[in-house]
Design an enzyme around this catalytic site. Structure first.
Site, PDB file in Angstrom:
ATOM      1  N   ARG A   1       0.845  -1.212   0.000  1.00 30.23           N
ATOM      2  CA  ARG A   1       0.000   0.000   0.000  1.00 30.23           C
ATOM      3  C   ARG A   1       0.871   1.251   0.000  1.00 30.23           C
ATOM      4  O   ARG A   1       0.526   2.270  -0.591  1.00 30.23           O
ATOM      5  CB  ARG A   1      -0.951  -0.007   1.217  1.00 30.23           C
ATOM      6  CG  ARG A   1      -1.674   1.335   1.425  1.00 30.23           C
ATOM      7  CD  ARG A   1      -2.934   1.222   2.281  1.00 30.23           C
ATOM      8  NE  ARG A   1      -2.730   0.493   3.522  1.00 30.23           N
ATOM      9  CZ  ARG A   1      -2.131   0.972   4.609  1.00 30.23           C
ATOM     10  NH1 ARG A   1      -1.653   2.196   4.624  1.00 30.23           N
ATOM     11  NH2 ARG A   1      -2.000   0.213   5.693  1.00 30.23           N
TER      12      ARG A   1
ATOM     13  N   LYS B   1      -8.073   6.358 -19.402  1.00 29.12           N
ATOM     14  CA  LYS B   1      -8.318   6.813 -20.766  1.00 29.12           C
ATOM     15  C   LYS B   1      -7.083   6.553 -21.641  1.00 29.12           C
ATOM     16  O   LYS B   1      -6.746   5.413 -21.864  1.00 29.12           O
ATOM     17  CB  LYS B   1      -8.739   8.289 -20.721  1.00 29.12           C
ATOM     18  CG  LYS B   1      -9.790   8.598 -19.635  1.00 29.12           C
ATOM     19  CD  LYS B   1     -11.136   7.959 -19.896  1.00 29.12           C
ATOM     20  CE  LYS B   1     -12.121   8.071 -18.738  1.00 29.12           C
ATOM     21  NZ  LYS B   1     -12.386   9.419 -18.232  1.00 29.12           N
TER      22      LYS B   1
ATOM     23  N   TYR C   1     -15.368  18.156 -15.666  1.00 31.99           N
ATOM     24  CA  TYR C   1     -15.793  16.767 -15.879  1.00 31.99           C
ATOM     25  C   TYR C   1     -16.911  16.410 -14.889  1.00 31.99           C
ATOM     26  O   TYR C   1     -16.822  16.714 -13.695  1.00 31.99           O
ATOM     27  CB  TYR C   1     -14.585  15.835 -15.700  1.00 31.99           C
ATOM     28  CG  TYR C   1     -14.928  14.372 -15.625  1.00 31.99           C
ATOM     29  CD1 TYR C   1     -15.361  13.676 -16.743  1.00 31.99           C
ATOM     30  CD2 TYR C   1     -14.829  13.674 -14.422  1.00 31.99           C
ATOM     31  CE1 TYR C   1     -15.687  12.337 -16.667  1.00 31.99           C
ATOM     32  CE2 TYR C   1     -15.146  12.331 -14.338  1.00 31.99           C
ATOM     33  CZ  TYR C   1     -15.580  11.669 -15.466  1.00 31.99           C
ATOM     34  OH  TYR C   1     -15.910  10.344 -15.380  1.00 31.99           O
TER      35      TYR C   1
ATOM     36  N   ASP D   1      -6.510  19.104 -14.895  1.00 34.20           N
ATOM     37  CA  ASP D   1      -6.920  17.768 -15.323  1.00 34.20           C
ATOM     38  C   ASP D   1      -6.592  17.692 -16.811  1.00 34.20           C
ATOM     39  O   ASP D   1      -7.284  18.278 -17.646  1.00 34.20           O
ATOM     40  CB  ASP D   1      -8.415  17.567 -15.064  1.00 34.20           C
ATOM     41  CG  ASP D   1      -8.894  16.172 -15.471  1.00 34.20           C
ATOM     42  OD1 ASP D   1      -8.224  15.527 -16.301  1.00 34.20           O
ATOM     43  OD2 ASP D   1      -9.954  15.741 -14.970  1.00 34.20           O
TER      44      ASP D   1
HETATM   45  C1  LIG Z   1     -12.691   9.850 -16.975  1.00 35.98           C
HETATM   46  C2  LIG Z   1     -12.261  11.158 -16.484  1.00 35.98           C
HETATM   47  C3  LIG Z   1     -12.010  11.371 -15.121  1.00 35.98           C
HETATM   48  C4  LIG Z   1     -12.263  10.318 -14.065  1.00 35.98           C
HETATM   49  O1  LIG Z   1     -11.502   9.155 -14.198  1.00 35.98           O
HETATM   50  P1  LIG Z   1     -12.011   7.757 -13.579  1.00 35.98           P
HETATM   51  O2  LIG Z   1     -10.872   6.818 -13.811  1.00 35.98           O
HETATM   52  O3  LIG Z   1     -13.249   7.405 -14.317  1.00 35.98           O
HETATM   53  O4  LIG Z   1     -12.267   7.977 -12.134  1.00 35.98           O
HETATM   54  C5  LIG Z   1     -11.556  12.621 -14.733  1.00 35.98           C
HETATM   55  N1  LIG Z   1     -11.366  13.616 -15.627  1.00 35.98           N
HETATM   56  C6  LIG Z   1     -11.612  13.459 -16.945  1.00 35.98           C
HETATM   57  C7  LIG Z   1     -11.379  14.602 -17.870  1.00 35.98           C
HETATM   58  C8  LIG Z   1     -12.055  12.226 -17.423  1.00 35.98           C
HETATM   59  O5  LIG Z   1     -12.292  12.091 -18.745  1.00 35.98           O
END
Ligand SMILES: *Cc1c(COP(=O)(O)O)cnc(C)c1O
Length: 375
Positions: A47, A196, A99, A171
């Site tokens: 962890r 992603k 988001y 982000d």
């Molecule tokens: C998908 C996404 C997130 C969140 O990610 P998760 O792995 O689904 O928690 C945050 N910001 C953006 C821009 C995203 O496309």
């Protein structure tokens, strides 16, 4: 070194005990102490630190040009670590078109946590300047944004945040470090959903927080990672690190495909608007051209005839799969307003595309058929 080279090598080495070229997956939850009680190899308990997670964190720190990174079990776990590193009462600025998941986290959990959150239009620098307070502790940005691909001037917002000592966070999920590196433009932290493009194959959930400076605010994020325990498994860390090996090549193909699809949609009689920062008429085109090395793989567009026509286009596409998310090898189409549900400001005639790695001509042929069927 160039990003293609870092993507292949950073954080990785031939395994010294076996000679394995591809990194082994270290499932052990615990690590042996030296006779004198130390942990000279750097690992104690999984962890706290794991070799596969360390390889991923080292790579992402190097790709973003930062000093350190912390990996999480999802993008939202990374975001939650950043927000809970703040103290109740702290003032936070976030974009109105943040988001959807981040909006939920801020609107529910983080409001209860006591953060004083204001949503503003981040593209409007005068509005950002006007809302910035001496006690503003964090400014959250997301560019290009979801789902209208609005572009925020990163250098300008970093300077405004820095002037009051607020932590600036981007982000950068949609851009990846291949197309945009906020830390080099003055940002303190970059957040990614590695679910992603970094993972890149739609088969692993994960998040990353990358820091310009290992000391200071990031130490709190690191503590939340270790003490809160929302860490990725060794296999998940391994998958994301593997995905990063091909990230620069994949991003080039995503960008080329998206540009071709955006051009096609832009001239179509049944399409009323196309949102892609690579199009010269896009309001964020100039800033995107300055701060990004490519315009990304996400395109959204609005269909003549409202929500029903948009739904019918999505239903008629055969190569595009109707699903949320992005950044995988297969192209996705999504009616975003119905995903976001009640209260959304997303136009109901809008479809969002994640352009995968298929040949752009095949994607265009599919959209041509689907748009023809809708008229
Ligand atoms: C998908 C996404 C997130 C969140 O990610 P998760 O792995 O689904 O928690 C945050 N910001 C953006 C821009 C995203 O496309």
């Amino acid at each position: 070194m160039n990003i293609e080279t870092l993507a292949v090598h950073s954080g990785l080495a031939v395994d010294s005990s076996t000679g394995a070229v591809t990194p082994p997956i270290h499932l052990s939850t615990t690590f042996e102490r030296d006779p004198d009680g130390n942990y000279s190899k750097g690992f104690l308990y999984t962890r706290i630190e794991n070799p596969n997670r360390s390889a991923l964190e080292t790579a992402m720190a190097e790709l973003e040009g930062g000093e350190a990174a912390a990996a999480f079990s999802s993008g939202m776990a990374g975001a939650a670590a950043v927000f809970t590193a703040l103290t109740p009462g702290d003032h936070v600025l976030a974009p109105t078109d943040v988001y959807h998941g981040t909006a939920q986290l801020l609107g529910y959990q983080m409001t209860r946590w006591g953060l004083d959150i204001e949503f503003i239009h981040m593209g409007d620098l005068d509005a950002v300047r006007a809302k910035m307070r001496p006690d503003t502790r964090l400014v959250w940005t997301e560019t290009p944004s979801n789902p209208l691909l609005k572009v925020t001037d990163l250098s300008a917002v970093a300077a405004l945040a820095g002037a009051v000592g607020a932590v600036s966070v981007c982000d950068s999920t949609w851009a990846t470090p291949v197309l945009q590196r906020p830390l080099l433009l003055g940002y303190d932290l970059v957040v990614h959903a590695s679910t992603k493009y970094l993972g890149g194959h739609g088969d692993v959930q994960g998040g990353l927080v990358v820091a310009a400076k290992a000391e200071g605010f990031f130490e709190r994020v690191r503590d939340i990672q270790a003490n809160g325990g929302s860490v990725p498994s060794p296999f998940d860390s391994w998958l994301v690190r593997r995905g990063i090996r091909t990230l620069p090549l994949r991003m080039r193909a995503h960008c080329a495909g998206a540009a071709a699809v955006a051009d096609f949609l832009n001239g179509h009689a049944n399409v009323s608007a196309v949102h892609y920062p690579g199009l010269p008429h896009h309001p964020g085109h100039e800033i995107a051209a300055r701060q990004m090395s490519g315009f990304g793989g996400m395109v959204s567009f609005q269909v003549n005839g409202g929500a029903d026509a948009a739904m019918s286009v999505a239903a008629s596409a055969t190569l595009f799969t109707r699903a949320t998310s992005l950044g995988g090898t297969e192209s996705l189409i999504e009616h975003r307003a119905s995903m976001e549900g009640e209260g959304t400001t997303t136009p109901d005639d809008l479809l969002r595309l994640s352009i995968g790695l298929e040949h752009p001509d095949d994607l265009i042929a599919d959209l041509e058929g689907a748009l023809g069927a809708s008229s």
